[in-house]
Design a protein around this motif. Structure first.
Motif, mmCIF file in Angstrom:
data_model
loop_
_atom_site.group_PDB
_atom_site.id
_atom_site.type_symbol
_atom_site.label_atom_id
_atom_site.label_comp_id
_atom_site.label_asym_id
_atom_site.label_seq_id
_atom_site.Cartn_x
_atom_site.Cartn_y
_atom_site.Cartn_z
ATOM 1 N N ASP A 1 0.775 -1.250 -0.038
ATOM 2 C CA ASP A 1 -0.024 0.015 0.128
ATOM 3 C C ASP A 1 0.695 1.172 -0.313
ATOM 4 O O ASP A 1 0.539 2.219 -0.483
ATOM 5 N N LYS A 2 2.218 1.308 0.637
ATOM 6 C CA LYS A 2 2.848 2.252 0.564
ATOM 7 C C LYS A 2 4.206 2.058 -0.133
ATOM 8 O O LYS A 2 5.235 1.384 -0.012
ATOM 9 N N ILE A 3 3.937 2.333 -1.584
ATOM 10 C CA ILE A 3 4.902 1.804 -2.680
ATOM 11 C C ILE A 3 5.938 3.130 -3.074
ATOM 12 O O ILE A 3 6.663 2.662 -4.191
ATOM 13 N N GLY A 4 5.989 4.029 -2.233
ATOM 14 C CA GLY A 4 6.872 5.067 -2.720
ATOM 15 C C GLY A 4 8.151 4.657 -2.878
ATOM 16 O O GLY A 4 9.051 5.075 -3.409
ATOM 17 N N ALA B 1 0.596 -3.551 5.874
ATOM 18 C CA ALA B 1 -0.656 -2.362 5.444
ATOM 19 C C ALA B 1 -1.903 -2.495 6.324
ATOM 20 O O ALA B 1 -3.030 -2.253 5.840
ATOM 21 N N GLN B 2 -1.813 -2.829 7.601
ATOM 22 C CA GLN B 2 -3.122 -3.072 8.577
ATOM 23 C C GLN B 2 -3.910 -3.748 7.923
ATOM 24 O O GLN B 2 -5.062 -3.601 8.357
ATOM 25 N N GLY B 3 -3.562 -4.974 7.280
ATOM 26 C CA GLY B 3 -4.603 -5.723 7.082
ATOM 27 C C GLY B 3 -5.485 -5.583 5.743
ATOM 28 O O GLY B 3 -6.160 -6.257 5.338
ATOM 29 N N ARG B 4 -4.983 -4.760 4.964
ATOM 30 C CA ARG B 4 -5.773 -4.217 3.866
ATOM 31 C C ARG B 4 -5.664 -5.330 2.704
ATOM 32 O O ARG B 4 -6.878 -5.235 2.040
ATOM 33 N N ALA C 1 -0.904 -3.648 -9.979
ATOM 34 C CA ALA C 1 -2.319 -3.862 -9.286
ATOM 35 C C ALA C 1 -2.447 -2.535 -8.201
ATOM 36 O O ALA C 1 -3.419 -1.619 -8.181
ATOM 37 N N SER C 2 -1.174 -2.233 -7.558
ATOM 38 C CA SER C 2 -1.103 -1.402 -6.336
ATOM 39 C C SER C 2 -0.961 -0.080 -6.581
ATOM 40 O O SER C 2 -1.892 0.980 -6.269
#
Length: 325
Positions: A193-196, A236-239, A319-320
């Motif tokens: 989720d945080k792909i920076g 990612a907090q379980g997303r 996808a992300s």
């Protein structure tokens, strides 16, 4: 992932590919006393971590206002011999907004760093830390003062190794120029989720680069300097692993579908796929699992035995980020 890919292993530190983050040890962030139930909960989490081969544990002096370290200290005292089998890492440099102590702020003054380490060792009931990280970049930091404090802690035997958290390459470089001890860890938020950390590189010379906040060059600098990159929030907090995602942006829902498809094909959990995606990176990223639930810790077991193909890795990345390469 082969453990020899970890920079920490190349520094002769026998760290496991996964780290158990202990931020949730100790219950709520309040002033209530530690109960036997909270200690028991911590024992169960550590037992699950040991079962899947985790020997590296991450704390911070502020976690649950110090209670996390107190609980971990109780666990160490009740599991004889455990201290010699594990790597303990803690962090300092954030001061919480407590009564009559001013606003929440960062503090990497030499005096605060040394006092923080004394507090950490006391709460844990140990004589030394394997690794100490500076928790956040302090805009009032004096690099030479920090360097002197770290050198004193190393010379005294209180801390064996040092690193940072949430810092870019130039911030690390400045600190390293002012201290005699190597900085060998950098802990950053990285996940599907945080792909920076990926985007900072692949969007170079493209319009998307203007939207990047991840410090460009940090991944490359850490690889070049043999600095262990650790990922906080890797799940990612379980997303992508069971948390309800209805109403989320389309990229999240699509990524969940891809994660589950690959997990089914591989015969492993979704957690293992999400972590394996991070660990595929050639920097040898070490995910810090921030859960206290034994079943969720055990669900990460297979992350260390599988390696995604390039096809699978890019399918998840595309996808992300919501676009093709």
């Amino acid at each position: 992932m082969n453990e020899t890919r970890l920079p920490l292993n190349r520094h002769q530190i026998p760290a496991s590919p996964l780290v158990l983050g202990c931020m949730r040890f100790g219950g709520e962030w309040d002033g209530l006393p530690i109960t036997d139930d909270l200690v028991h909960e911590g024992h169960q989490a550590v037992e699950a971590a040991l079962e899947i081969g985790i020997n590296h544990y991450d704390l911070a002096d502020i976690y649950t206002r110090g209670k996390a370290e107190h609980v971990f200290g109780r666990i160490l005292s009740e599991r004889k011999g455990l201290r010699d089998q594990i790597i303990i890492q803690s962090k300092c440099g954030i001061r919480l907004a407590l009564e009559d102590e001013g606003p929440q702020r960062y503090d990497t003054s030499g005096a605060h760093i040394q006092a923080s380490v004394d507090g950490i060792l006391s709460r844990l009931g140990v004589e030394y830390l394997d690794i100490l990280l500076l928790h956040r970049p302090d805009p009032l930091a004096h690099p030479q003062e920090i360097g002197e404090a770290l050198a004193k802690l190393h010379q005294s035997g209180k801390v064996r190794h040092f690193g940072v958290s949430n810092m870019g390459s130039e911030q690390i470089r400045l600190l390293q120029l002012n201290t005699s001890v190597p900085l060998i860890v950098n802990q950053l938020e990285m996940s599907l989720d945080k792909i920076g950390f990926v985007e900072a590189g692949v969007t170079v010379n493209r319009p998307q680069a203007k939207d990047q906040v991840f410090p460009y060059g940090t991944m490359e600098y850490c690889q070049a300097e043999n600095i262990q990159l650790q990922a906080w929030g890797p799940l990612a907090q379980g997303r992508f692993t069971g948390r309800v995602v209805e109403g989320q942006r389309p990229e999240i829902e699509h990524t969940v579908q891809v994660v589950n498809q690959i997990a089914r094909e591989r015969g492993v959990t979704a957690e293992s796929i999400v972590l394996a995606w991070l660990m595929k990176h050639p920097a040898g990223i070490q995910p810090v699992i921030g859960s206290i639930r034994p079943e969720r810790i055990r669900a990460c077991r297979d992350a260390t035995r599988i390696e995604l193909t390039r096809h699978e890795w890019y399918e998840l990345y595309s996808a992300s980020c919501g676009r093709r390469m």
